[in-house]
Design an enzyme around this catalytic site. Sequence first.
Site, mmCIF file in Angstrom:
data_model
loop_
_atom_site.group_PDB
_atom_site.id
_atom_site.type_symbol
_atom_site.label_atom_id
_atom_site.label_comp_id
_atom_site.label_asym_id
_atom_site.label_seq_id
_atom_site.Cartn_x
_atom_site.Cartn_y
_atom_site.Cartn_z
ATOM 1 N N SER A 1 0.815 -1.210 0.000
ATOM 2 C CA SER A 1 0.000 0.000 0.000
ATOM 3 C C SER A 1 0.851 1.263 0.000
ATOM 4 C CB SER A 1 -0.881 0.007 1.260
ATOM 5 O OG SER A 1 -1.443 1.269 1.462
ATOM 6 N N TYR B 1 -2.513 -0.891 10.768
ATOM 7 C CA TYR B 1 -2.699 -1.454 9.422
ATOM 8 C C TYR B 1 -1.506 -1.075 8.545
ATOM 9 C CZ TYR B 1 -3.871 -1.427 4.507
ATOM 10 O OH TYR B 1 -3.809 -1.591 3.156
ATOM 11 N N LYS C 1 1.783 -3.430 6.743
ATOM 12 C CA LYS C 1 2.258 -3.419 5.351
ATOM 13 C C LYS C 1 3.765 -3.146 5.316
ATOM 14 C CE LYS C 1 -1.614 -4.257 3.262
ATOM 15 N NZ LYS C 1 -1.846 -5.579 2.629
#
Length: 342
Positions: free
Chosen positions: A126, A151, A155
């Site tokens: 991302s 989150y 990544k």
Amino acid sequence: MSTKILVTGGTGFIGSHTVVELYNAGYTPVIIDDLSNSSVKILDQIEKIIGMKPEFHQFDLCDQNKVNDFVAANPDIKGIIHFAAFKAVGESVQKPLEYYRNNFFSLINLLAAYKGKPINFVFSSSCTVYGQPDVLPVTEAAPVKKAESPYGNTKQIAEEILAETAAVSKNYNIVALRYFNPVGAHESALIGELPIGVPQNLVPFITQTAIGKRDKITVFGNDYDTADGSCVRDYIHVVDLANAHVAAIKRMEEGKSKANYEVYNIGTGKGTTVLEVIHAFEDSTGEKLNYMIGPRRAGDIEKVYGDATKSTKELGWTAELNIEDMMKSAWEWEKYIKNNPF
Ligand code: WQD
């Protein structure tokens, strides 16, 4: 028999579109999904598009034994596209342990099951790894900044796990794709984004407002240093994004990788403000949106859009669909699910 590619999270938003594009490119997709954030009915929808129901296995990738059994029983899988992960920024702040457990255990179990075995591996990363970039458009060489959420941290750390694993184990051939903002739906309106509960993301909130599920949409701030004061993002059509995964698999399959860990931006290179998205939706669908300007949302960065030059040069991939295609397809999908609830 064509090359078998495992798609984890294959009944999800990006996963289901990638299953369709893999099939269209001549591959045989195989899905693993625990259905924690998607509907099994998506398999029937995929079948309506491609004419066959993909092989489907329902289990949690956090269960190492189940992952090992699957890998042992499926020696003909040549590549993996790993989508399966929790991905709601706000939720990750409330449930960090669930996010670290789910997103790392699933990744590590998959990698460990292929220890010593040649495998091509595409990872769903991302643009959140960039935070607020210092230079725009942001290139893959930009520094990774401290994540703003658990989150985003999953990544970043997942990319480190992949890079460090690739450095010592040459059986893995890995590509990490850093997505910007995936939106829209398949032209058939048979698959699309299925947000559970109140949507966090802009475009599903727009379409749910237009269809009457929400009474209005709030623009989170119009006092940013941008053309109209609202935040800038790089919105990319989910079908373009799906095709980037096919391009990554092809690159590795054809032995074109320059290293066994490579990173690519998957964006359009174009920044669009929130208000421009809203006006593009109204102009392309003819639907009037009830929106108001509200306060900024905590954690939002002001502007980010990607430089996809490296992806074009090395993956032979470029986004083809524009913001109008994204808005029209998202709207057709919203109307479809109103008449065909999942
Ligand atoms: C976009 C813009 C909001 C809702 C997400 C994921 C991130 C990554 C990219 C995968 C922002 C504004 C939104 C609303 C609004 N995906 N907005 N009103 O935050 O850029 O990032 O996509 O890796 O992980 O979180 O996307 O759609 O939430 O917001 O004004 O009701 O729309 O402020 O500027 P975001 P988003």
